[in-house]
Design a protein around this motif. Structure first.
Motif, PDB file in Angstrom:
ATOM      1  N   VAL A 186       0.837  -1.206   0.000  1.00  0.00           N
ATOM      2  CA  VAL A 186       0.000   0.000   0.000  1.00  0.00           C
ATOM      3  C   VAL A 186       0.867   1.248   0.000  1.00  0.00           C
ATOM      4  O   VAL A 186       0.579   2.225  -0.716  1.00  0.00           O
ATOM      5  N   GLY A 187       1.932   1.246   0.802  1.00  0.00           N
ATOM      6  CA  GLY A 187       2.830   2.401   0.832  1.00  0.00           C
ATOM      7  C   GLY A 187       3.507   2.654  -0.500  1.00  0.00           C
ATOM      8  O   GLY A 187       3.639   3.799  -0.935  1.00  0.00           O
ATOM      9  N   ARG A 189       2.370   1.790  -3.490  1.00  0.00           N
ATOM     10  CA  ARG A 189       1.369   2.244  -4.462  1.00  0.00           C
ATOM     11  C   ARG A 189       0.934   3.683  -4.214  1.00  0.00           C
ATOM     12  O   ARG A 189       0.451   4.351  -5.138  1.00  0.00           O
ATOM     13  N   ASN A 190       1.100   4.170  -2.991  1.00  0.00           N
ATOM     14  CA  ASN A 190       0.680   5.536  -2.661  1.00  0.00           C
ATOM     15  C   ASN A 190       1.805   6.555  -2.754  1.00  0.00           C
ATOM     16  O   ASN A 190       1.645   7.681  -2.255  1.00  0.00           O
ATOM     17  N   PRO A 192       3.576   9.522  -4.156  1.00  0.00           N
ATOM     18  CA  PRO A 192       3.070  10.587  -5.032  1.00  0.00           C
ATOM     19  C   PRO A 192       3.735  10.567  -6.408  1.00  0.00           C
ATOM     20  O   PRO A 192       4.926  10.254  -6.537  1.00  0.00           O
ATOM     21  N   GLN A 193       2.978  10.927  -7.412  1.00  0.00           N
ATOM     22  CA  GLN A 193       3.495  10.962  -8.768  1.00  0.00           C
ATOM     23  C   GLN A 193       4.619  11.981  -8.919  1.00  0.00           C
ATOM     24  O   GLN A 193       5.531  11.808  -9.730  1.00  0.00           O
ATOM     25  N   ALA A 218       7.554   5.276   1.544  1.00  0.00           N
ATOM     26  CA  ALA A 218       6.677   4.215   2.047  1.00  0.00           C
ATOM     27  C   ALA A 218       6.969   3.839   3.496  1.00  0.00           C
ATOM     28  O   ALA A 218       6.270   2.986   4.057  1.00  0.00           O
ATOM     29  N   TYR A 221       4.114   3.533   6.150  1.00  0.00           N
ATOM     30  CA  TYR A 221       3.277   2.352   5.941  1.00  0.00           C
ATOM     31  C   TYR A 221       4.016   1.081   6.363  1.00  0.00           C
ATOM     32  O   TYR A 221       3.429   0.179   6.967  1.00  0.00           O
TER      33      TYR A 221
END
Length: 297
Positions: A186-187, A189-190, A192-193, A218, A221
């Motif tokens: 999850v970390g 995938r999150n 920031p772009q 990450a 997370y």
């Protein structure tokens, strides 16, 4: 010139002394203020806990003090288990050891299983979080396996390893790894772009991106998963040791039950709770230090 200097010196000396005294008073007030705030904060934090513990102990004493009670009151626990409480470092023969050595043996198993779970869990979580193909292939398997109760793995591990200690370590590993994998994924995938765009602008290679962008972003997370994992590890080892035997806090509790030593069980449960709390706080403090406060402690 000399006369002028002589006139100036007496004027400067009282002023300098007054400044020194004022600085000393200010520093003293600052130290006293900080000490007062520390004492006030400590009392404010501990007072509710002490009141709650006092109320709980008194209620326990009142409820369990009757002769018909099946559970011992606190006074009876102290009376019956005083030797166990007073001599935690006792060394005897075989499993006849003080509580410290039982806890220490359990912590050794937890350390091995948890360390392996952390290393493998972060690696697999990174893979699943970064690769859509890996997520489609592995995430359903992880979601199924994580619902298997920890002790359900014990017979399989005993059949595979033919020994209690590696079996217990495997149970810890398989119990702790799932929250670490899921939270790490999850970390990842999150992230920031914007971070990814900066990495492209700086032309970071895969290793540089992993060390400078991915892991720091990450980390909150990851440490959330690590905190959950250490709690589950401690729960799993106590349950597993009840079945595998040997020196360990879980086996001590089970052996005390077989010997009808309820007071000893209560003392051991207090040890289990305190150690579990300290393990959680340790991982939380490490996470707060690594993430510079972004991971909740």
């Amino acid at each position: 010139m000399s006369v002028t200097n002589l006139k100036l010196k007496p004027q400067a000396t009282p002023q300098t002394a007054a400044q020194v005294i004022a600085l000393g008073q200010t520093a003293s007030r600052g130290i006293d203020g900080r000490l007062s705030r520390f004492v006030t904060q400590t009392v404010t934090n501990l007072l509710p806990l002490l009141v709650t513990l006092t109320f709980f102990t008194l209620a326990w004493q009142l409820i369990c003090s009757s002769p018909e009670s099946s559970l011992p009151a606190p006074s009876r626990v102290l009376e019956e288990s005083w030797e166990l409480i007073a001599h935690p470092f006792y060394i005897g023969q075989g499993v006849d050891q003080g509580l410290f050595w039982h806890v220490f043996a359990s912590l050794q198993r937890v350390a091995l299983g948890y360390a392996m779970a952390a290393a493998v869990g972060v690696a697999l979580g990174t893979l699943v979080g970064q690769s859509a193909l890996a997520m489609r292939g592995l995430d359903p398997i992880f979601q199924v396996l994580r619902t298997v109760p920890p002790l359900a793995w014990l017979p399989l591990s005993l059949a595979a390893f033919q020994d209690g200690t590696p079996s217990a370590i495997f149970v810890i590993f398989i119990t702790a790894i799932w929250p670490i994998i899921i939270n790490t994924a999850v970390g990842i995938r999150n992230i920031p772009q914007d971070y990814q765009n900066v990495a492209k602008v700086l032309r970071l290679n895969s290793f540089e991106y992993f060390g400078k962008i991915m892991l720091p972003a990450a980390a909150p997370y990851i440490f959330t998963g690590l905190r959950i994992g250490i709690g589950l590890s401690w729960l799993a080892i106590v349950a597993a040791e009840m079945l595998i035997g040997g020196v360990g806090i879980g086996f001590f509790i089970w052996d005390a039950w077989n010997s009808s030593l309820i007071s000893d069980i209560i003392v051991a449960l207090i040890y289990v709770g305190i150690v579990g709390f300290l393990l959680d706080r340790l991982i939380a403090l490490v996470g707060r230090a690594v993430t510079r406060g972004t991971a909740n402690a």
